[in-house]
Write a protein that holds these residues in place. Sequence first.
Motif, mmCIF file in Angstrom:
data_model
loop_
_atom_site.group_PDB
_atom_site.id
_atom_site.type_symbol
_atom_site.label_atom_id
_atom_site.label_comp_id
_atom_site.label_asym_id
_atom_site.label_seq_id
_atom_site.Cartn_x
_atom_site.Cartn_y
_atom_site.Cartn_z
ATOM 1 N N LEU A 214 0.844 -1.191 0.000
ATOM 2 C CA LEU A 214 0.000 0.000 0.000
ATOM 3 C C LEU A 214 0.878 1.238 0.000
ATOM 4 C CD1 LEU A 214 -2.550 -1.114 2.731
ATOM 5 C CD2 LEU A 214 -3.087 -0.781 0.329
ATOM 6 N N VAL A 215 0.491 2.234 -0.792
ATOM 7 C CA VAL A 215 1.185 3.518 -0.842
ATOM 8 C C VAL A 215 0.207 4.579 -0.340
ATOM 9 C CG1 VAL A 215 2.349 5.198 -2.302
ATOM 10 C CG2 VAL A 215 2.562 2.753 -2.823
ATOM 11 N N LEU A 236 -2.878 -2.104 -10.112
ATOM 12 C CA LEU A 236 -3.034 -0.959 -9.228
ATOM 13 C C LEU A 236 -4.510 -0.626 -9.049
ATOM 14 C CD1 LEU A 236 -0.069 -0.746 -10.334
ATOM 15 C CD2 LEU A 236 -0.339 1.733 -10.245
ATOM 16 N N VAL A 237 -4.907 -0.405 -7.791
ATOM 17 C CA VAL A 237 -6.252 0.059 -7.468
ATOM 18 C C VAL A 237 -6.123 1.178 -6.437
ATOM 19 C CG1 VAL A 237 -8.532 -0.531 -6.586
ATOM 20 C CG2 VAL A 237 -7.199 -2.249 -7.834
ATOM 21 N N GLN A 275 3.732 7.390 -10.865
ATOM 22 C CA GLN A 275 2.525 7.820 -10.160
ATOM 23 C C GLN A 275 2.778 9.206 -9.567
ATOM 24 O OE1 GLN A 275 3.775 4.579 -8.272
ATOM 25 N NE2 GLN A 275 3.487 3.791 -10.345
ATOM 26 N N TYR A 276 1.822 10.108 -9.736
ATOM 27 C CA TYR A 276 1.953 11.459 -9.196
ATOM 28 C C TYR A 276 0.567 12.072 -9.037
ATOM 29 C CZ TYR A 276 1.190 13.927 -13.696
ATOM 30 O OH TYR A 276 0.659 14.442 -14.849
ATOM 31 N N VAL A 283 -4.907 6.354 -1.139
ATOM 32 C CA VAL A 283 -4.364 5.069 -0.713
ATOM 33 C C VAL A 283 -4.328 4.179 -1.952
ATOM 34 C CG1 VAL A 283 -4.624 3.045 0.770
ATOM 35 C CG2 VAL A 283 -5.310 5.303 1.614
ATOM 36 N N LEU A 284 -3.141 3.777 -2.365
ATOM 37 C CA LEU A 284 -2.958 2.971 -3.564
ATOM 38 C C LEU A 284 -2.600 1.548 -3.163
ATOM 39 C CD1 LEU A 284 -2.597 2.675 -6.670
ATOM 40 C CD2 LEU A 284 -0.204 3.364 -6.335
ATOM 41 N N LEU A 285 -3.398 0.582 -3.620
ATOM 42 C CA LEU A 285 -3.124 -0.840 -3.432
ATOM 43 C C LEU A 285 -2.451 -1.374 -4.683
ATOM 44 C CD1 LEU A 285 -3.483 -3.662 -2.066
ATOM 45 C CD2 LEU A 285 -5.739 -3.749 -3.186
#
Length: 314
Positions: A214-215, A236-237, A275-276, A283-285
């Motif tokens: 997770l990001v 990516l979700v 990604q930006y 929240v990126l899964l």
Amino acid sequence: MTTAPPFIHDRALVESPHIGAGSRVWAFAHILPGARIGRDANICDHVFIENHVQLGDRVTVKCGVQLWDGVQVDDDVFIGPNVTFSNDPFPRSKQRPEAPARTWVRKGASIGANATIRPGLTIGAGAMVQDGAVVTRDVPPNAIVAGNPAHVVGYADTGVRPAEPARRASADDLALQVPGAALVRLPKVIDMRGSLTVGQVDAQLPFTPERFFLVYDVPSREVRGEHAHKACHQFLVCVKGSLSVVLDDGRLRDEVLLDSPLLGLHIPPMVWGIQYRFSADAVLLVLASDPYDPADYIRSYDDYLAAVTADRRG
């Protein structure tokens, strides 16, 4: 290839013998003896070029620019009027550094009017520095930067302008230009207890995940990714908030907006991903097909271009 001799205005002071064929040097420019200028360059009025400066072919330097020792400019670069370079991060009168800081403007980059470039930085190939920007760190390849300090506001050739949001995928249009990459619509189940989104291998997921991460808590101006994988697939979700993703295969480029848990993005191996534009609550899964392996990453865009070019030739 141009073979005509360079044109030098009679009011220019050109001390260097190294001016390429077809180049033009206009009035009141001053070029010192050690400078090297490539073919078909255009050096406009009131430009000063110091000894240890190299300019490639088809470079344009507009009025009022000074290029100091240590500046290297590759082919097809545009430098707008009154752009400011420096080569000493801590200047003192009558105290010169042992060697000037090297500033490198890579092939095809453009720098807008009145931008300031701090010493020792690299402006990546194809990048665009917008007018008035103050560049305090390296600019990634193909990035568009603006502001003080300059930050990434977009990427060139994605079909998205910096002031616009990334392309929002519609239910009828999930097509991407980059081969192998895919946007996937995920099902939503709603009942009185709330909503649920699901993905299943071989239905929505094109691989069996072996890890996830997770990001989150990403400052809005930061850029993540900037690499490709040799073998690993990713899915990516954005489960909360929103972010933009740039995909690049070395020839084509897409930019998409992930702003819903109902939309997944499959990034296959050998696609450069960025990604930006993270929202504060993003929240990126990320689901990955392989365990973490640092040897699977290609982190240099130059190395990536060399690899995909070799694959296409092979």
